[in-house]
Design a protein around this motif. Structure first.
Motif, short mmCIF file in Angstrom:
data_model
loop_
_atom_site.label_atom_id
_atom_site.label_comp_id
_atom_site.label_asym_id
_atom_site.label_seq_id
_atom_site.Cartn_x
_atom_site.Cartn_y
_atom_site.Cartn_z
N THR A 1 -36.51 -20.44 -45.82
CA THR A 1 -36.51 -21.42 -44.73
C THR A 1 -35.17 -21.76 -44.11
O THR A 1 -35.42 -22.17 -42.81
CB THR A 1 -37.01 -22.80 -45.76
OG1 THR A 1 -37.97 -22.62 -46.49
CG2 THR A 1 -37.13 -24.06 -44.96
N TYR A 2 -34.17 -21.61 -44.69
CA TYR A 2 -32.78 -21.94 -44.32
C TYR A 2 -32.66 -20.71 -43.30
O TYR A 2 -32.26 -21.43 -41.91
CB TYR A 2 -31.84 -21.57 -45.38
CG TYR A 2 -30.35 -21.70 -45.02
CD1 TYR A 2 -29.98 -20.42 -44.72
CD2 TYR A 2 -29.55 -22.75 -44.67
CE1 TYR A 2 -28.51 -20.25 -44.13
CE2 TYR A 2 -28.42 -22.72 -44.10
CZ TYR A 2 -27.81 -21.29 -43.93
OH TYR A 2 -26.46 -21.51 -43.49
N LEU B 1 -25.32 -20.25 -50.65
CA LEU B 1 -25.62 -21.27 -49.51
C LEU B 1 -26.06 -22.48 -50.03
O LEU B 1 -25.74 -23.46 -49.26
CB LEU B 1 -26.89 -20.60 -48.85
CG LEU B 1 -26.68 -19.24 -48.02
CD1 LEU B 1 -28.03 -18.75 -47.63
CD2 LEU B 1 -25.92 -19.40 -47.22
N PHE B 2 -26.40 -22.54 -51.28
CA PHE B 2 -26.80 -24.11 -51.65
C PHE B 2 -26.11 -24.73 -52.71
O PHE B 2 -25.96 -25.63 -52.78
CB PHE B 2 -28.32 -24.04 -52.08
CG PHE B 2 -29.17 -23.42 -50.95
CD1 PHE B 2 -30.10 -22.19 -51.46
CD2 PHE B 2 -29.02 -23.95 -49.75
CE1 PHE B 2 -30.64 -21.72 -50.36
CE2 PHE B 2 -30.00 -23.52 -48.77
CZ PHE B 2 -30.75 -22.30 -48.84
N CYS C 1 -13.91 -14.12 -47.94
CA CYS C 1 -14.47 -13.45 -46.94
C CYS C 1 -15.64 -12.35 -47.51
O CYS C 1 -16.82 -12.24 -46.85
CB CYS C 1 -13.57 -12.36 -46.35
SG CYS C 1 -12.42 -11.28 -47.46
N SER C 2 -15.60 -11.85 -48.48
CA SER C 2 -16.53 -11.04 -49.27
C SER C 2 -17.94 -11.88 -49.31
O SER C 2 -18.96 -11.29 -48.82
CB SER C 2 -16.16 -10.59 -50.59
OG SER C 2 -14.85 -9.77 -50.47
N TYR C 3 -17.69 -13.02 -49.67
CA TYR C 3 -18.92 -14.01 -49.98
C TYR C 3 -19.68 -14.30 -48.53
O TYR C 3 -20.97 -13.88 -48.39
CB TYR C 3 -18.72 -15.33 -50.58
CG TYR C 3 -18.34 -15.27 -51.82
CD1 TYR C 3 -17.25 -14.73 -52.54
CD2 TYR C 3 -19.28 -15.89 -52.79
CE1 TYR C 3 -17.01 -14.69 -53.71
CE2 TYR C 3 -18.81 -16.00 -54.22
CZ TYR C 3 -17.69 -15.44 -54.44
OH TYR C 3 -17.35 -15.35 -56.10
N GLU D 1 -29.98 -10.14 -54.85
CA GLU D 1 -29.44 -10.60 -53.58
C GLU D 1 -29.73 -11.94 -53.32
O GLU D 1 -29.15 -12.68 -52.55
CB GLU D 1 -29.86 -9.69 -52.46
CG GLU D 1 -29.47 -8.24 -52.49
CD GLU D 1 -30.41 -7.09 -51.71
OE1 GLU D 1 -29.84 -6.44 -51.12
OE2 GLU D 1 -31.75 -7.25 -51.95
N SER D 2 -31.18 -12.21 -53.57
CA SER D 2 -31.46 -13.79 -53.45
C SER D 2 -30.91 -14.73 -54.15
O SER D 2 -30.63 -15.75 -53.87
CB SER D 2 -33.05 -13.81 -53.55
OG SER D 2 -33.34 -13.42 -54.77
N GLU D 3 -30.53 -14.13 -55.56
CA GLU D 3 -29.88 -15.28 -56.37
C GLU D 3 -28.57 -15.38 -55.75
O GLU D 3 -28.07 -16.54 -55.93
CB GLU D 3 -29.85 -14.53 -57.68
CG GLU D 3 -31.25 -14.70 -58.59
CD GLU D 3 -31.27 -13.95 -59.86
OE1 GLU D 3 -29.99 -13.57 -60.34
OE2 GLU D 3 -32.03 -13.65 -60.32
N PHE D 4 -27.93 -14.41 -55.29
CA PHE D 4 -26.55 -14.68 -54.62
C PHE D 4 -26.74 -15.64 -53.47
O PHE D 4 -25.97 -16.53 -53.40
CB PHE D 4 -26.18 -13.27 -54.14
CG PHE D 4 -24.82 -13.40 -53.39
CD1 PHE D 4 -25.10 -13.43 -51.97
CD2 PHE D 4 -23.54 -14.03 -53.72
CE1 PHE D 4 -23.84 -13.54 -51.05
CE2 PHE D 4 -22.39 -14.03 -52.79
CZ PHE D 4 -22.73 -13.96 -51.77
N LEU D 5 -27.58 -15.19 -52.72
CA LEU D 5 -27.67 -16.29 -51.68
C LEU D 5 -27.94 -17.85 -51.90
O LEU D 5 -27.56 -18.72 -51.37
CB LEU D 5 -28.73 -15.70 -50.42
CG LEU D 5 -28.46 -14.44 -49.73
CD1 LEU D 5 -29.77 -13.97 -48.92
CD2 LEU D 5 -27.40 -15.01 -48.88
N GLU D 6 -28.93 -17.89 -52.92
CA GLU D 6 -29.16 -19.13 -53.41
C GLU D 6 -27.89 -19.85 -53.78
O GLU D 6 -27.56 -21.14 -53.60
CB GLU D 6 -30.12 -19.13 -54.50
CG GLU D 6 -31.55 -18.59 -54.19
CD GLU D 6 -32.46 -20.10 -54.31
OE1 GLU D 6 -33.82 -19.82 -54.01
OE2 GLU D 6 -32.06 -21.10 -54.54
#
Lengths: 798, 385
Positions: A483-484, A533-534, A541-543, A525-530
């Motif tokens: 969604t984001y 991002l939130f 920089c790596s993040y 990957e998705s857990e990282f993004l979660e």
């Protein structure tokens, strides 16, 4: 005998010095080159020239020692040679021969009067004879010799600055002469117990000086200053050894505290990091480059939530292919103003205190080769030499064949991108297709070996396929992240717009180095993004780069994670890269263009996006017409080779830019030679004059007794020249008896005896007797040995 | 030479700078000219040492301190090239030269030879080297030199000098008495026998002969009466030759001079050194003792005061009229024993061989105790004991 040998050696040295110094100007060495000589020297003198000079000197030094018959024979041979030469040349030949010297002296030698082999022989004879007699003078007066040595040193120093480039043998002879003068001077002042005569003792040390002379002759000499490469290599080895040991003792465990920023073999996402300041690399730029530098170290393709890894199995040279793709695209897009989009340049990259096998290059690098200092020059025209740096491609990354350390350096040729300029955005938004011909022509332009076939179009296609395969795999996103993503890229139509949108969104997050522990629960990957991002919404920089890559891939755009160094550039020269400059960033692939870098890390936008003025930016509105005219004109011309001339916009191109040699241009050789010879003559003459004046003053101060004593000694010396030597333990009466027996005109030795043994008082009358004796002896000498007579007449003064 | 080497070093460094900035024959020629000089010098110096022959000789290897002996050396160049400079480093710390060869520097042409002759004397007793220590050849520019130890080093053994003393001031009265009594024998207790042809007339016992009517000869029984004891301090006070040689030499010189003095006056002397002792009652005894002195070893574990105490407690010293101690240091223990000996009507003289001030001990002097300071340079002949 020792005296003659000493004289021979020293005059030979002086002769060699003169022959090598200005022999060329006299035409010596322009003829009769032999294979033997050419092997060892670049000068023109022949071994026969040496031998001829040596022969003459032996004649001069030992002439009086030869028997009369042999002397007459030698003189006869000389006369015969002259007569034959004259006879052979004829009257006209003789006149012409003489004219060459006349024209030579006034400096206007016409071509028809070139130096011949006969001139060479005459020159050598004259120089040798001159040197012999100059040496005779120097032998008597050490001050003249010292002055000459000083003058030669001055000439040598002048050569360094003026760049007249003395020959090897000239320099050798100069330093030999100076060293021998110093040695004579040292020996003269040295108080020692000696058995023999002081004057000739130097002869017995000559062999060692001969060894020294030979060693000097054999030493290599170069036109370039010594670059101390061996010392640098030794230092390099020590530093690398230290780095190697340091690396060996590094632990694998990771304490959960501060980590140092820097490149590692694993692209791990860590907790806290600190920016350390170790010198890692350096970059040397000959010309100012407009954008900051980003050096690629490692490229990663797969992320598992904790770290990046490399799963790319391709061993194609992706970096060069990528550069070619971009260059090709820019040429197709705007062949005239390619520098508006891509600026070709080159830099030198070197290793400081680092030990790695990674080859660091900027994006769009197409050549990695040796620096100018390390390049091998071809021995002859059209000889092919390989100045490339050997490297291997493994899993899409570039490595040296082995680990390299301090002192490693190489030159890279790459194209800088005019990122953030609207024209560049237009460019990367365009679509391109290539044909074989265009592709081949591109390679021909950019590779020095004019290779048309380094990469085929098929290679390019394979390269693209691999990119999509390796870097295009879309991650599984959680609904929240999805969604984001839709929210931030909703209005974007093109890939570029989507990428910009992701970049801008990530720029709004917070940058920090202190994050606390990285959550161990994250393993996708998705857990990282979660999390990023939130939950956390901050990182370094790596993040940001990781998040960008994930989101871009989710949009179907192949993207990769890159680790390397970023260096702000401000002017040309050498810049050091510290470990704290390590950085991670994403690069997205735009088909037909190549990899384009982005900067999602907050605060780094200014570093990444430094654009330069395009041609359009420079045109005024009034010059619109002129611009259009130019475009029309240049459209008619075929594709050009890259230009070499730099202009105001620093549109500087690469290795073809020749540097002018701005060394001092020496004046004519002849003038310099004459000047130096003039200095020597002036110094020598001044020395003679000063010595004469000083001697005269000394003579004037002498008492009668001293004058008589000197006169007596001189008369005995004259007798010696006449063949009647005063033997050891012989009284003057016995000597007088021998003189009478030899029927020489009587010289009165009686007063000498009375003075020596009878304590007779000295007076002016006795001095007059001694002087009268000397006059008689000189007259006798004049009849028998004219040269000795001349010498004695001028030097024997009371 | 050090200054010349510094100048050469500076010029060589300059040549490094020159080739770092300039190319061409001159700059490299300059560099190689400087760099090859030491190499050529080395070749020359190796050659010089190879062809140089040196011989030295000394008339005797066993000497007496102060005795002059002839010394000579011969140096020859056996090569075909000249040698610019040769000089010698000598072992001369303990030697007095009549004419010192130290400053001689020789230049030798092929087959040249020099001979040097002089007289030397050794200052101290002991075993040490003398003559030429090293041969030093210097190169043509006086920049470098190379040393070589001489093949055969002269090693001598030197015995202490015997000073013929005219008197011993410290105990002159006692000595006079002793010398008068020296010839005395114990008459009533003498054992006599019949005269045998060859007996000394001095040994004839006239009283007994008169009594018996026949010539009778006196026979000495028991020990000859010991009147004088000398104890030598054989402690080693230093490991440095320059310190211990003069000290030991002087102490031994005092000892042998005293021994000689008493021997020539027919006064028997008991000499104690370390655990050993010698009884000197005749010239032969003295000669044997003197030969022993070159072997007397001074040891760090020895102690004069301890040995003195031992001798005193054993009662040996009490049999003497005079006690002479030769030592390097005084302490309360030594003074204590001396006072005890003095209280037994003995004359005690302590000769302290030291360069330090011992006036602090003068308070212990009395009628029977004398403390005499001697330095290592004291001339016993002139100043006496």
């Amino acid at each position: 005998m020792e005296k003659r040998i000493s004289r021979l050696w020293n005059s030979f040295l002086l002769t060699l010095l003169c022959l090598y110094w200005f022999g060329n100007a006299l035409g010596i060495g322009t003829h009769s080159k032999t294979e033997f000589y050419n092997k060892y020297s670049k000068a023109g003198m022949d071994v026969t020239d040496w031998l001829f000079a040596l022969f003459l000197l032996i004649l001069f030094a030992f002439f009086t020692k030869f028997e009369k018959r042999i002397r007459y024979v030698l003189l006869g041979v000389l006369a015969a040679v002259i007569v034959l030469a004259v006879g052979n040349a004829g009257k006209e030949g003789i006149i012409e021969f003489g004219q060459t010297y006349y024209y030579g002296m006034i400096g206007k030698r016409p071509e028809m009067f070139a130096w011949s082999a006969w001139h060479e022989r005459v020159q050598i004879f004259l120089v040798t004879t001159g040197c012999y007699f100059v040496w005779l003078l120097m032998e008597k007066v050490l001050i003249i010799r010292s002055a000459s040595a000083v003058a030669l040193l001055i000439a040598a120093v002048w050569d360094l600055y003026a760049g007249t480039s003395f020959r090897h043998m000239t320099a050798v002879c100069i330093f030999m002469f100076v060293i021998m003068t110093v040695m004579e001077w040292v020996q003269k002042r040295w108080h020692k117990t000696r058995s023999g005569k002081k004057k000739c003792h130097m002869v017995w040390f000559m062999p060692f000086m001969l060894v020294y002379f030979v060693l000097m002759t054999l030493m290599p000499m170069s036109d370039k200053p010594f670059d101390w490469q061996f010392a640098k290599n030794i230092y390099q080895k020590f530093v690398n050894m230290y780095l190697y040991l340091e690396k060996m003792f590094e632990t694998d465990s990771e304490p959960e505290e501060l980590f140092s920023a820097g490149i590692s073999d694993a692209g791990k996402l860590l907790g806290n990091i600190s920016k350390e300041k170790e010198e890692v690399l350096y970059v040397k730029m000959e010309y100012k480059i407009p954008s900051n530098l980003y050096l690629i170290g490692s490229v990663y393709d797969s992320f598992d939530g904790k770290q990046w890894t490399v799963n790319n199995e391709s061993n194609e040279n992706d970096r060069v292919l990528d550069a070619m793709e971009s260059l090709c695209a820019s040429r197709l897009y705007d062949d005239v103003n390619i520098s508006d989009y891509l600026l070709m340049t080159s830099i030198e990259i070197g290793f400081e205190y680092t030990l790695t096998d990674m080859v660091y290059t900027p994006l769009k690098t197409w050549i990695v080769e040796k620096t100018d200092k390390d390049k091998i020059e071809p021995d002859y025209l059209f000889q092919k030499v390989d100045n490339t740096i050997p490297y291997v491609i493994k899993n899409g990354n570039m490595f040296f064949e082995e680990e390299k350390g301090y002192g490693t350096r190489y030159q890279v040729y790459f194209a800088q991108m005019n990122l953030n300029h609207p024209k560049f955005d237009e460019f990367i938004s365009s679509e391109f297709t290539y044909d074989e011909q265009t592709w081949k022509k591109m390679q021909k332009m950019y590779f020095a070996d004019n290779s048309e076939t380094r990469f085929s179009l098929e290679d390019l296609n394979k390269h693209r396929e691999n990119i999509y395969k390796v870097y295009g795999k879309a991650p599984e996103l959680s609904p929240k992240v999805q969604t984001y993503l839709e929210k931030i890229t909703g209005e974007a139509e093109t890939d570029i717009e989507k990428l910009r949108a992701i970049e801008n969104a990530l720029n709004d997050l917070e940058y920090t180095l202190l994050l606390g522990d990285y959550p161990k629960s994250i393993d996708s990957e998705s857990e990282f993004l979660e999390y990023f991002l939130f939950e956390n919404q901050k990182g370094y920089c790596s993040y940001f780069a990781t998040a960008f890559v994930m989101l871009a891939r989710a949009e179907g755009i192949p993207t990769r994670y890159v680790e390397g160094y970023c260096l702000p550039v401000n002017g040309a020269g050498k810049k050091t890269i510290y470990s704290g400059m390590a950085h991670g960033w994403p690069e997205a692939y735009i088909e037909g263009i190549g990899w384009i870098p982005f900067e999602p890390t907050p605060g780094y936008g200014g570093m990444r996006y430094t654009s330069w003025e395009t041609q359009d930016d420079r045109w005024d509105e009034e010059d619109e017409e002129r611009k259009e005219e130019l475009i029309e004109e240049t459209k008619e011309e075929p594709m050009e080779e890259p230009e070499n001339v730099p202009d105001d916009s620093a549109d500087v191109l690469t290795n073809d830019a020749a540097k002018e040699d701005t060394g001092i241009k020496p004046e004519s050789e002849a003038f310099k030679t004459v000047l130096v010879a003039g200095i020597i003559i002036v110094v020598t003459t001044a020395g003679i004059l000063i010595t004469t004046i000083l001697n005269k003053k000394k003579r004037d101060k002498r008492s009668i007794a001293e004058k008589i004593s000197i006169a007596m000694r001189q008369n005995l010396q004259l007798l010696h020249y006449l063949g009647v030597s005063h033997k050891d333990n012989e009284t003057l009466t016995e000597l007088k008896g021998r003189i009478q027996a030899d029927k020489l005109e009587l010289v009165s030795l009686t007063p000498y005896e009375e003075i020596l043994y009878g304590n007779k008082e000295v007076n002016e009358g006795i001095l007059q007797i001694a002087l009268e004796d000397r006059r008689k002896l000189l007259q006798l000498l004049k009849k028998q040995r004219w040269i000795v007579y001349l010498y004695c007449k001028n030097t024997m003064k009371v | 030479m050090k200054r010349r080497k510094l100048i050469f070093g500076a010029i060589w460094l300059l040549s490094l700078v020159v080739i770092s900035f300039f190319g061409g024959a001159v700059s490299y020629g300059f560099f190689f000219a400087m760099t090859l000089l030491p190499i050529t010098s080395l070749i020359y110096l190796l050659y010089a040492h190879l062809v140089l022959k040196v011989q030295q000789s000394l008339d005797a290897l066993e000497l007496v301190g102060g005795q002059e002996v002839p010394y000579s050396y011969r140096i020859k160049n056996e090569g075909r090239l000249g040698i610019t400079s040769v000089r010698f480093e000598m072992y001369d710390e303990y030697v007095d030269w009549r004419e010192s060869p130290k400053r001689e520097e020789y230049e030798l042409m092929p087959e040249d030879e020099f001979v040097f002759t002089t007289m030397l004397s050794c200052k101290y007793r002991g075993e040490y080297e003398l003559g030429i220590r090293k041969i030093v050849a210097t190169d043509l520019l006086r920049l470098f030199c190379k040393e070589k130890t001489i093949g055969r080093i002269l090693r001598v053994k030197v015995r202490p000098k015997i000073v013929n003393l005219n008197e011993i001031k410290a105990i002159s009265e006692i000595i006079t008495l002793q010398s008068e009594n020296a010839a005395e024998k114990t008459e009533p207790d003498a054992v006599v026998r019949d005269y045998v042809r060859g007996d000394s007339i001095k040994k004839v016992h006239w009283k007994a002969s008169a009594k018996t009517g026949e010539l009778k000869t006196r026979t000495d029984i028991g020990e000859v009466k010991k009147g004088i004891s000398i104890l030598l301090d054989i402690t080693s006070y230093s490991k440095e030759r320059a310190v211990y040689l003069p000290l030991e030499n002087k102490m031994l010189e005092v000892l042998v001079s005293l021994g000689y003095y008493f021997t020539t006056r027919h006064m028997p002397v008991s000499v104690f050194f370390g655990k050993e002792n010698s009884l000197i009652s005749s010239l032969q005894d003295f000669e044997n003792f003197y030969n022993k002195t070159e072997e007397i070893g001074f040891l760090p574990q020895e102690s004069f005061s301890v040995r003195l105490q031992e001798l005193f407690e054993s009662g040996i010293l009490s049999e003497s009229k005079v006690f002479l101690g030769i030592c390097h240091e005084l302490n309360e223990s030594i003074i204590g024993v001396a006072e005890q000996l003095a209280s037994m009507e003995m004359q005690v003289v302590l000769y302290v061989v030291t360069d330090e001030d011992i006036s602090q001990y003068s308070v212990y002097e009395s009628a029977n105790i004398k403390i005499i300071g001697l330095t290592t340079k004291t001339d016993l002949q002139q100043e006496g004991l």
